[in-house]
Write an enzyme that holds these catalytic residues in place. Structure first.
Site, PDB file in Angstrom:
ATOM      1  N   ASP A 121       0.840  -1.204   0.000  1.00  4.82           N
ATOM      2  CA  ASP A 121       0.000   0.000   0.000  1.00  4.82           C
ATOM      3  C   ASP A 121       0.875   1.254   0.000  1.00  4.82           C
ATOM      4  OD1 ASP A 121       0.820  -0.197   2.629  1.00  4.82           O
ATOM      5  OD2 ASP A 121      -1.187  -0.053   3.511  1.00  4.82           O
ATOM      6  N   SER A 122       2.207   1.063   0.022  1.00  2.73           N
ATOM      7  CA  SER A 122       3.133   2.177  -0.203  1.00  2.73           C
ATOM      8  C   SER A 122       2.872   2.807  -1.566  1.00  2.73           C
ATOM      9  CB  SER A 122       4.590   1.692  -0.115  1.00  2.73           C
ATOM     10  OG  SER A 122       4.799   0.559  -0.941  1.00  2.73           O
ATOM     11  N   LYS A 174      -1.156  -9.557   3.131  1.00  2.94           N
ATOM     12  CA  LYS A 174      -0.449  -8.990   4.290  1.00  2.94           C
ATOM     13  C   LYS A 174      -1.386  -8.056   5.047  1.00  2.94           C
ATOM     14  CE  LYS A 174       3.198  -5.990   3.860  1.00  2.94           C
ATOM     15  NZ  LYS A 174       2.791  -4.734   4.538  1.00  2.94           N
ATOM     16  N   GLU A 179      -1.450  -5.441   8.490  1.00  2.00           N
ATOM     17  CA  GLU A 179      -0.692  -4.762   9.541  1.00  2.00           C
ATOM     18  C   GLU A 179      -1.344  -5.028  10.885  1.00  2.00           C
ATOM     19  OE1 GLU A 179      -0.020  -0.620   8.813  1.00  2.00           O
ATOM     20  OE2 GLU A 179       0.833  -1.018   6.844  1.00  2.00           O
ATOM     21  N   GLU A 200       8.916  -4.191  10.802  1.00  2.00           N
ATOM     22  CA  GLU A 200       9.382  -2.902  10.277  1.00  2.00           C
ATOM     23  C   GLU A 200       9.874  -2.015  11.404  1.00  2.00           C
ATOM     24  OE1 GLU A 200       6.728  -1.009   7.488  1.00  2.00           O
ATOM     25  OE2 GLU A 200       7.899   0.854   7.492  1.00  2.00           O
TER      26      GLU A 200
HETATM   27  O1  KIV Z   1       3.512  -1.078   1.703  1.00  2.00           O
HETATM   28  C1  KIV Z   1       4.678  -1.458   1.669  1.00  2.00           C
HETATM   29  O2  KIV Z   1       5.409  -1.262   0.694  1.00  2.00           O
HETATM   30  C2  KIV Z   1       5.191  -2.154   2.826  1.00  2.00           C
HETATM   31  C3  KIV Z   1       6.677  -2.285   2.922  1.00  2.00           C
HETATM   32  C4  KIV Z   1       7.278  -1.004   3.344  1.00  2.00           C
HETATM   33  C5  KIV Z   1       7.088  -3.396   3.801  1.00  2.00           C
HETATM   34  O3  KIV Z   1       4.463  -2.578   3.675  1.00  2.00           O
END
Ligand code: KIV
Length: 263
Positions: A45-46, A112, A114, A181
């Site tokens: 989500d980056s 994934k 969080e 992280e």
């Molecule tokens: O969203 C993302 O790119 C991430 C990484 C920074 C691990 O969660």
């Protein structure tokens, strides 16, 4: 490189070796990352920050994640494909099941999540239905406003002990991978030996089983000053593919992250 699966990553951990992971958000870069033999691609989500120019990952939607997962999956990468569940997309078990299904049907092989108050039972439920999960602990960027910034987590003993217990609980609930992280390198090393599942680190020192960076950061195209744990591999390379290969080699040989990238 053969197709990478969760079993491949477990074997790498058992052998005491390392694997490399990068983000990708589109078909062309996913192809380059896979051709460079990076074991894991994360549709992170980056993308809210690096593609959409937002100041955090909070505005990213499920539709964004499904669209970019589909784009990446289109290139049929040999790398294992993980996709992020965005902010608030797993706030109830029903939503988590529905949205994980959307990502899996778009081509994700692992989803994934969080950490949040509800993540352990949610992971358990997804596991019961055969959905592979990666639990993201340490700094949870979706909570940046609550945390008051992107700060190193687990510096105090109490917080470190809680994180170790959290890692064990997530493994017990059926998480297939952990991503940690922005925590001290010593704590990351302890968590990595505590659990049997592969652990991916970012800003977590050299001792995790895998390392991940945001693709744009390691290619030096981040609009802001990159965090301390990032290394730009472009100056050593004559092409993007070579920079990515150098990153993979540096991770597998233990040369990245170096002491200057750790907390
Ligand atoms: O969203 C993302 O790119 C991430 C990484 C920074 C691990 O969660």
């Amino acid at each position: 490189m053969k197709n990478i699966t969760l079993r491949t990553l477990s074997k790498i951990k058992q052998n005491g070796d390392k694997f490399a992971c990068l983000t990708a958000y589109d078909s062309s870069f996913a192809q380059v990352v896979s051709d460079a033999e990076i074991e894991v691609i994360l549709v992170g989500d980056s993308l809210g920050m690096v593609l959409q120019g937002k100041s955090s990952t909070v505005p990213v939607t499920m539709d964004d994640m499904v669209y970019h997962t589909r784009c990446v999956a289109q290139s049929r990468p040999k790398s294992l494909l993980i996709s992020d569940m965005p902010f608030m997309s797993y706030r109830t078990d029903e939503l988590a099941m529905e949205n994980a299904t959307r990502l899996m049907q778009a081509g994700a092989e692992v989803i994934k999540l969080e950490k949040s108050g509800h993540i352990v039972p949610t992971i358990q439920r997804l596991n019961d239905y055969g959905i592979p999960t990666c639990a993201h602990i340490g700094l949870a960027p979706q909570q940046v406003h609550k945390l008051g910034g992107y700060r190193v987590q687990g510096r105090e003993q109490e917080q470190a002990d809680l994180m170790k217990q959290e890692a064990l609980d997530l493994q017990q609930a059926g998480a297939d991978l952990l991503l940690i992280e922005l925590i001290p390198a010593t704590l990351a090393a302890e968590i990595c030996t505590l659990v049997d599942i592969p652990v991916i680190g970012i800003g977590a020192g050299p001792d995790t089983d895998g390392q991940i960076l945001v693709l744009h950061d390691m290619l030096g195209v981040t609009p802001h000053t990159p965090p301390k744990f990032v290394k730009n591999f472009m100056p050593e390379a004559s092409s993007i593919q070579q920079a990515i290969e150098l990153y993979g080699q540096a991770v597998r040989s233990g040369r990245f992250p170096a002491i200057e990238h750790c907390f």
